[in-house]
Scaffold this active site. Structure first.
Site, PDB file in Angstrom:
ATOM      1  N   SER A   1       0.826  -1.200   0.000  1.00  0.00           N
ATOM      2  CA  SER A   1       0.000   0.000   0.000  1.00  0.00           C
ATOM      3  C   SER A   1       0.867   1.260   0.000  1.00  0.00           C
ATOM      4  CB  SER A   1      -0.891   0.008   1.250  1.00  0.00           C
ATOM      5  OG  SER A   1      -0.071  -0.025   2.407  1.00  0.00           O
TER       6      SER A   1
ATOM      7  N   TYR B   1      -4.325   0.356   3.712  1.00  0.00           N
ATOM      8  CA  TYR B   1      -5.202  -0.753   3.320  1.00  0.00           C
ATOM      9  C   TYR B   1      -5.903  -1.359   4.547  1.00  0.00           C
ATOM     10  CZ  TYR B   1      -3.397  -1.576  -1.516  1.00  0.00           C
ATOM     11  OH  TYR B   1      -3.085  -1.502  -2.859  1.00  0.00           O
TER      12      TYR B   1
ATOM     13  N   CYS C   1       2.971  -7.076   1.572  1.00  0.00           N
ATOM     14  CA  CYS C   1       1.963  -6.425   2.401  1.00  0.00           C
ATOM     15  C   CYS C   1       1.124  -7.531   3.035  1.00  0.00           C
ATOM     16  CB  CYS C   1       1.100  -5.542   1.505  1.00  0.00           C
ATOM     17  SG  CYS C   1      -0.324  -4.817   2.329  1.00  0.00           S
ATOM     18  N   ASN C   2       1.090  -7.556   4.370  1.00  0.00           N
ATOM     19  CA  ASN C   2       0.299  -8.595   5.034  1.00  0.00           C
ATOM     20  C   ASN C   2      -1.187  -8.426   4.766  1.00  0.00           C
ATOM     21  OD1 ASN C   2       2.882  -8.239   6.783  1.00  0.00           O
ATOM     22  ND2 ASN C   2       2.043 -10.217   7.366  1.00  0.00           N
TER      23      ASN C   2
ATOM     24  N   CYS D   1       2.955  -6.546   9.830  1.00  0.00           N
ATOM     25  CA  CYS D   1       2.691  -5.473   8.860  1.00  0.00           C
ATOM     26  C   CYS D   1       4.052  -5.022   8.366  1.00  0.00           C
ATOM     27  CB  CYS D   1       1.958  -4.317   9.535  1.00  0.00           C
ATOM     28  SG  CYS D   1       1.851  -2.836   8.503  1.00  0.00           S
ATOM     29  N   THR D   2       4.212  -4.937   7.061  1.00  0.00           N
ATOM     30  CA  THR D   2       5.544  -4.667   6.520  1.00  0.00           C
ATOM     31  C   THR D   2       6.026  -3.235   6.783  1.00  0.00           C
ATOM     32  OG1 THR D   2       4.541  -4.233   4.351  1.00  0.00           O
ATOM     33  CG2 THR D   2       5.431  -6.439   4.740  1.00  0.00           C
ATOM     34  N   HIS D   3       5.120  -2.359   7.220  1.00  0.00           N
ATOM     35  CA  HIS D   3       5.568  -1.017   7.604  1.00  0.00           C
ATOM     36  C   HIS D   3       6.372  -1.051   8.923  1.00  0.00           C
ATOM     37  CE1 HIS D   3       2.663   0.529   4.662  1.00  0.00           C
ATOM     38  NE2 HIS D   3       3.151   1.743   4.856  1.00  0.00           N
TER      39      HIS D   3
HETATM   40  N1  DGL Z   1       2.177  -2.706   4.831  1.00  0.00           N
HETATM   41  C1  DGL Z   1       0.905  -3.232   5.036  1.00  0.00           C
HETATM   42  C2  DGL Z   1       0.812  -4.553   5.697  1.00  0.00           C
HETATM   43  O1  DGL Z   1       1.776  -5.275   5.685  1.00  0.00           O
HETATM   44  C3  DGL Z   1      -0.310  -2.407   4.896  1.00  0.00           C
HETATM   45  C4  DGL Z   1      -0.536  -1.346   5.883  1.00  0.00           C
HETATM   46  C5  DGL Z   1      -1.759  -0.559   5.501  1.00  0.00           C
HETATM   47  O2  DGL Z   1      -1.802  -0.056   4.381  1.00  0.00           O
HETATM   48  O3  DGL Z   1      -2.670  -0.483   6.321  1.00  0.00           O
HETATM   49  O4  DGL Z   1      -0.184  -4.929   6.232  1.00  0.00           O
END
Ligand code: DGL
Length: 294
Positions: A13, A44, A75-76, A186-188
């Protein structure tokens, strides 16, 4: 059969998938990469499954259109909403996704209490339920969605008081209940590991799944190469790694549905390297994408 000279396609995202790209650059420096950040739609996490699935399909088509040989759903949330669907829709494409690293956490914990940080959509998805059922093994999982954290990270606020406050609200109650391991679902979130570690202390282990995902990408590429060498058609030129494998000189190209300048400014901070950033626009239905020219 895939062409080894084609790039990998990676999407998220926003900037979160750069934590996966970072690991892929370490593991597979020769691979060229197309990275797509859907910053016109970030976050997302609070969105519906149908919406995230449609975005994921549109982005996958876009990346395949640019010649991607393998797709990494970095992205999870998108993996929870769309991984199964993408594999059905694109049966000939290698698609690697993310799932919360409950397995290594359950194996590692001594206290039997593990914290999991992920978005609401990830926790609600069947993928998470299945991972918990298969691997939690009696371990207590404490979950938190860290509202607002993705937005702080997207803004580059990796050590700001607001970011710290969000993490403290999530982690303090977990610490009181005895966690010794934290899963980043979450990859962030790997981008705030230094801050998390400041809050929880060095003894709590924080699991970033990105290196395991990079190794999985490598395994798939190697398996494809082996298969082609043993059984594939007589195309020896495609059955070897790119020349650049020796020098580690894969190129990077970025796309965003948000503001290219903003992503370009964040790349050195998040990735330590850069590349051209191009703007893309969604059609009004959020289904297909095209490059914004000029
Ligand atoms: N990086 C995302 C994940 O791994 C998405 C975070 C988001 O857009 O809410 O879930």
């Amino acid at each position: 059969m895939i062409n080894p000279n084609s790039p990998l396609g990676i999407f998220d995202s926003g900037v979160g998938g750069l934590s996966v790209l970072r690991a892929i650059r370490q593991e597979l420096p020769a691979e060229s990469v197309l990275y797509f950040a859907d910053q016109g739609h970030v976050p997302y996490g609070p969105r519906s499954r149908g919406e995230v699935r449609a975005f994921s399909e549109g982005i996958t088509r876009f990346l395949l259109g640019f010649g991607a040989k393998l797709i990494v759903v970095a992205c999870n949330t998108a993996s929870a909403a769309a991984l199964h669907y993408l594999r059905q829709t694109f049966p000939d494409v290698f698609i690697v996704g993310m799932e919360p690293a409950v397995k290594p956490a359950a194996e590692h914990t001594q206290t039997g209490v593990v914290g999991v940080l992920a978005t609401p959509a990830t926790f609600q998805g069947a993928l998470y339920a299945s991972v918990v059922e298969r691997f939690a093994n009696g371990v207590t999982l404490l979950q938190d969605t860290c509202p607002g954290l993705v937005a702080q990270i997207e803004a580059g606020n990796l050590d700001a008081p607001e970011t710290r406050a969000i993490l403290e609200t999530a982690l303090r109650p977990m610490l009181e209940k005895g966690i010794d391991t934290i899963v980043l679902g979450c990859t962030h979130y790997p981008f705030v590991i230094p801050l998390i570690q400041k809050i929880v202390g060095a003894k709590v282990r924080v699991i970033d799944p990105a290196p395991a995902v990079a190794r999985q990408v490598e395994r798939l590429l190697e398996a494809d190469e082996r298969w082609n060498t043993s059984f594939g058609p007589a195309l020896p030129a495609l059955a070897v790694r790119p020349e650049s494998a020796v020098e580690g000189s894969g190129t990077l190209r970025f796309f965003t549905s948000g503001k290219p300048d903003e992503l370009a400014n964040l790349l050195p901070q998040f990735l330590g390297e850069s590349g051209p950033v191009e703007a893309v626009i969604w059609d009004s239905g959020g289904v297909s994408l095209s490059l914004r020219l000029g």
